[in-house]
Motif scaffolding. Sequence first.
Motif, mmCIF file in Angstrom:
data_model
loop_
_atom_site.group_PDB
_atom_site.id
_atom_site.type_symbol
_atom_site.label_atom_id
_atom_site.label_comp_id
_atom_site.label_asym_id
_atom_site.label_seq_id
_atom_site.Cartn_x
_atom_site.Cartn_y
_atom_site.Cartn_z
ATOM 1 N N UNK A 158 0.853 -1.185 0.000
ATOM 2 C CA UNK A 158 0.000 0.000 0.000
ATOM 3 C C UNK A 158 0.892 1.239 0.000
ATOM 4 N N UNK A 159 0.395 2.289 -0.611
ATOM 5 C CA UNK A 159 1.142 3.545 -0.598
ATOM 6 C C UNK A 159 0.574 4.466 0.467
ATOM 7 N N UNK A 160 1.415 5.327 1.004
ATOM 8 C CA UNK A 160 1.009 6.284 2.028
ATOM 9 C C UNK A 160 1.689 7.614 1.736
ATOM 10 N N UNK A 161 0.994 8.693 2.005
ATOM 11 C CA UNK A 161 1.536 10.031 1.768
ATOM 12 C C UNK A 161 2.128 10.574 3.066
ATOM 13 N N UNK A 162 3.431 10.810 3.073
ATOM 14 C CA UNK A 162 4.103 11.381 4.236
ATOM 15 C C UNK A 162 4.093 12.913 4.118
ATOM 16 N N UNK A 163 3.703 13.553 5.191
ATOM 17 C CA UNK A 163 3.683 15.024 5.207
ATOM 18 C C UNK A 163 4.877 15.582 5.970
ATOM 19 N N UNK A 164 5.813 14.729 6.309
ATOM 20 C CA UNK A 164 6.963 15.147 7.111
ATOM 21 C C UNK A 164 8.184 15.398 6.229
ATOM 22 N N UNK A 165 9.143 16.118 6.799
ATOM 23 C CA UNK A 165 10.424 16.359 6.141
ATOM 24 C C UNK A 165 11.539 16.070 7.137
ATOM 25 N N UNK A 166 12.606 15.527 6.633
ATOM 26 C CA UNK A 166 13.740 15.187 7.489
ATOM 27 C C UNK A 166 14.249 16.409 8.249
ATOM 28 N N UNK A 167 14.255 17.553 7.592
ATOM 29 C CA UNK A 167 14.768 18.776 8.219
ATOM 30 C C UNK A 167 13.897 19.249 9.375
ATOM 31 N N UNK A 168 12.679 18.729 9.500
ATOM 32 C CA UNK A 168 11.742 19.160 10.542
ATOM 33 C C UNK A 168 11.681 18.188 11.722
ATOM 34 N N UNK A 169 12.610 17.248 11.771
ATOM 35 C CA UNK A 169 12.539 16.194 12.785
ATOM 36 C C UNK A 169 12.452 16.745 14.204
ATOM 37 N N UNK A 170 13.285 17.721 14.526
ATOM 38 C CA UNK A 170 13.285 18.259 15.890
ATOM 39 C C UNK A 170 11.933 18.876 16.241
ATOM 40 N N UNK A 171 11.347 19.627 15.326
ATOM 41 C CA UNK A 171 10.046 20.249 15.576
ATOM 42 C C UNK A 171 8.940 19.200 15.686
ATOM 43 N N UNK A 172 9.022 18.163 14.878
ATOM 44 C CA UNK A 172 8.009 17.111 14.914
ATOM 45 C C UNK A 172 8.041 16.357 16.237
ATOM 46 N N UNK A 173 9.232 16.065 16.735
ATOM 47 C CA UNK A 173 9.352 15.392 18.040
ATOM 48 C C UNK A 173 8.808 16.294 19.144
ATOM 49 N N UNK A 174 9.086 17.588 19.051
ATOM 50 C CA UNK A 174 8.593 18.539 20.048
ATOM 51 C C UNK A 174 7.066 18.603 20.038
ATOM 52 N N UNK A 175 6.470 18.500 18.850
ATOM 53 C CA UNK A 175 5.003 18.549 18.767
ATOM 54 C C UNK A 175 4.364 17.342 19.441
ATOM 55 N N UNK A 176 5.031 16.182 19.361
ATOM 56 C CA UNK A 176 4.513 14.986 20.033
ATOM 57 C C UNK A 176 4.564 15.173 21.545
ATOM 58 N N UNK A 177 5.633 15.746 22.045
ATOM 59 C CA UNK A 177 5.750 15.982 23.486
ATOM 60 C C UNK A 177 4.658 16.913 23.976
ATOM 61 N N UNK A 178 4.286 17.889 23.136
ATOM 62 C CA UNK A 178 3.243 18.830 23.533
ATOM 63 C C UNK A 178 1.866 18.184 23.564
ATOM 64 N N UNK A 179 1.670 17.131 22.742
ATOM 65 C CA UNK A 179 0.348 16.516 22.638
ATOM 66 C C UNK A 179 0.324 15.068 23.119
ATOM 67 N N UNK A 180 1.314 14.700 23.935
ATOM 68 C CA UNK A 180 1.408 13.314 24.374
ATOM 69 C C UNK A 180 0.221 12.902 25.241
#
Length: 311
Positions: A158-180
């Motif tokens: 199956x195919x899936x559309x990723x909306x993430x970018x490698x350069x945004x990894x730090x911000x993405x991890x921070x967003x998870x901590x905010x909404x854990x």
Amino acid sequence: MKNNLSNGTKLILLHPYIQKQGGSKSLKLLAFISFFTLVFLLTLIYTRESITKGTSISVSTISASFRSSPPLPKSVVRALVHYASNSNNTDRMSNTDIKQISDVLKQCPHPCNFLVFGLTPETLLWKALNHNGRTVFIDENRYYAAYIEEKYPEIEAYDVQYSTKLSETKELIASVKDQVHNECRPVQNLLFSECKLGLNDLPNQLYEVEWDVILVDGPRGYWPEAPGRTAAIFTASVLARSKKGGNPKTHVFVHDFNMKVDRVTSDEFLCKENLVKSKDMLGHFVLERMETSSTQFCRNHPTSSGAASTS
């Protein structure tokens, strides 16, 4: 006398002169020789028949065994041919890493549910090694996923559309901590999740499968604009912790574990305390099912710059 000589055996048995001279000893000797000759001939005939018969039975038995042996499944044949013909592929996984995953699949309760992020040179091999189990592949390239399914009908991709970018990894991890405590909980049904790292556009039935083994070997993550594997690692961690039945433990493998971004993401969501082994380019974690009220991924939260130890 001439007539007697021409009678051969009669002369020996009946002539009175011979009977007188040879007596019973000649008769006994002749009888012994005749008996021995008869036994020898019978033994030779019997032995030849036995050998012929035995050989015939052996050949028939061997032929029958070949006919009764089931042929190798097509998935196994294709995997062997494909992998052998691509043995010089520089993108393929090392033998050491493959063996780690293969060993876990062998011990997996059957039928084994195996989820793989990424269509790679090992795709056919994973399908073959998980014979009689269910192997599902997730890839970011819809055209390649369709091509693989058309060429190899036994592959479920199956195919899936990723909306993430490698350069945004730090911000993405921070967003998870905010909404854990909310959208990015470690235990949830990702189908209804709004977490940025949660993949919620997979086929609905995949969220209900109790995955025994998960391999993160995609998507691509070698340049800043690439999707990176943060979302795949996060999704794998949630699927493993949200199991409702089956084996409470899930083996999660992360390939290219030597890359810092994948190691940091794994530390955040798969957790150091769950790291079983790290060798070559593969990290092996074992996660256990969590309570639905859980709001923490790791018991000992890693630092943002932490790196898992190797063994």
